[in-house]
Design an enzyme around this catalytic site. Structure first.
Site, PDB file in Angstrom:
ATOM      1  N   HIS A   1      -5.758  62.092  82.198  1.00  0.00           N
ATOM      2  CA  HIS A   1      -5.316  61.417  80.983  1.00  0.00           C
ATOM      3  C   HIS A   1      -5.716  59.951  81.068  1.00  0.00           C
ATOM      4  O   HIS A   1      -6.212  59.482  82.104  1.00  0.00           O
ATOM      5  CB  HIS A   1      -3.805  61.573  80.786  1.00  0.00           C
ATOM      6  CG  HIS A   1      -3.404  62.895  80.220  1.00  0.00           C
ATOM      7  ND1 HIS A   1      -3.771  63.308  78.953  1.00  0.00           N
ATOM      8  CD2 HIS A   1      -2.686  63.918  80.749  1.00  0.00           C
ATOM      9  CE1 HIS A   1      -3.288  64.509  78.718  1.00  0.00           C
ATOM     10  NE2 HIS A   1      -2.624  64.904  79.794  1.00  0.00           N
TER      11      HIS A   1
ATOM     12  N   ASP B   1      -7.955  55.880  75.830  1.00  0.00           N
ATOM     13  CA  ASP B   1      -8.109  56.757  74.670  1.00  0.00           C
ATOM     14  C   ASP B   1      -8.796  56.059  73.503  1.00  0.00           C
ATOM     15  O   ASP B   1      -9.755  56.574  72.937  1.00  0.00           O
ATOM     16  CB  ASP B   1      -6.741  57.253  74.198  1.00  0.00           C
ATOM     17  CG  ASP B   1      -6.256  58.456  74.991  1.00  0.00           C
ATOM     18  OD1 ASP B   1      -7.030  58.999  75.782  1.00  0.00           O
ATOM     19  OD2 ASP B   1      -5.089  58.844  74.818  1.00  0.00           O
TER      20      ASP B   1
END
Length: 363
Positions: A132, A162
């Protein structure tokens, strides 16, 4: 009629989480017709994904698909024939195994831009590993620089990996490839890796470190909270102010507002920074946050309130610019000074409807 810059572009978004969804939102906000090929909503979704959809899925229609269905595959490939770009965020090899890899799609449509975003990238020893945002920025070196001294690094939400290192790099790469495809007739495969992107975002600090101007110790540098004139301070009411008086004249305005003698607080006496930080902390704790904001308003001290997420939409500046609508941020950047109204297409249609719409518009 005012036209958005990407009007006329058609993009197929293979539904995912994180950066590909944010990239689809950005492209749709700027006028592209983005069709989101959505999967089963219960398949591996993070618990907040549905809530985030109000923002991240805006501006485009979803068409539910079964990527392993032969019937859906035929329709998807026909949609590809009319698309300018495809964006996806699966792990490396997944699109190829499903029969939608770049070689397959570009064989049908040579000018197609194939944008893909992953954490580790399409190649390298970690390419197939899960992870992640926090893992990716940890490997980039950027995470190590964030947080307080002598404490573990602080996660910067999922903004650096992200969205900054992943989604924004994907959007830039796709747009660059689309410009080239217009002149050459050949598409590109855009490999946007969050680790790569985060490393690039931290490039300035790598350069400074190489010149001996940045320490690997957190909280000891100019822009990481080490400088007493570039950090946040707690106020009497529990609120905070952001102080960013970097330039000498801004620092002078800060000292004036705090009623401090410049001779007693030289800006770049690094040895004195801890004592100055303690002194500033004591002073800012004597008033409420908004009192300080009023006190420094109109000066060059670069002191502003730190607003909460719930407060930000109500601030007069944000209201004057229309930064938020319904509590959520609107499209940015602006073009010709205009923030266009967001598109509100039909939330969901079938693949058959999508094909009919694209064919009708093409004709």
């Amino acid at each position: 009629m005012w036209m958005q810059p990407l009007n006329g572009l058609r993009i197929l978004e293979f539904d995912g989480l994180g950066p590909v969804t944010f990239a689809g939102m950005m492209l749709a906000d700027m006028g592209a017709e983005v069709l989101r090929l959505s999967r089963d909503a219960s398949a591996g979704q993070a618990p907040f994904a549905e809530v985030g959809g109000a923002l991240l899925h805006r501006g485009r229609t979803a068409a539910p698909v079964d990527l392993k269905s032969a019937a859906d595959r035929d329709r998807i490939l026909r949609l590809v024939d009319g698309a300018d770009a495809v964006i996806e965020g699966f792990r490396p090899g997944v699109m190829e195994r499903l029969g939608y890899g770049p070689e397959t799609l570009q064989a049908r449509r040579p000018a197609l831009v194939f944008g893909r975003v992953t954490g580790w990238g399409q190649t390298g020893p970690l390419a197939d590993q899960v992870g992640h945002d926090l893992n990716y920025i940890g490997l980039s070196g950027v995470l190590h620089a964030m947080g307080e001294a002598d404490r573990p690094p602080t996660p910067p939400l999922n903004l650096v990996g992200d969205y900054g290192g992943g989604a924004m790099m994907l959007v830039v790469g796709v747009l660059a490839a689309l410009i080239e495809a217009k002149t050459t007739g050949r598409g590109r495969v855009v490999d946007a890796a969050m680790t790569d992107g985060a490393a690039l975002l931290g490039g300035l600090f790598q350069a400074l470190r190489g010149q001996g101007m940045w320490s690997d110790r957190r909280g000891a540098n100019l822009l990481d909270g080490g400088a007493p004139f570039y950090r946040c301070y707690a106020c009497r009411d529990g609120g905070f102010v952001a102080v960013a008086a970097l330039e000498p004249r801004f620092y002078a305005a800060l000292l004036k507002g705090l009623e401090l003698d410049p001779d007693d607080a030289p800006q770049y006496d690094f040895a004195a920074w801890p004592a100055q930080h303690a002194r500033f902390s004591t002073l800012f704790a004597t008033r409420d946050r908004d009192d300080w904001a009023t006190h420094f308003a109109g000066t060059e001290a670069c002191v502003t309130p730190v607003l909460s997420l719930s407060e930000a939409p109500t601030h007069p500046h944000n209201q004057a610019r229309g930064v938020f609508a319904g509590g959520l941020p609107v499209s940015t950047p602006r073009f010709d000074g205009t923030a266009p109204p967001l598109k509100t297409p039909k939330p969901q249609i079938s693949l058959e409807e999508a094909l009919a719409n694209w064919n009708a518009e093409a004709g």
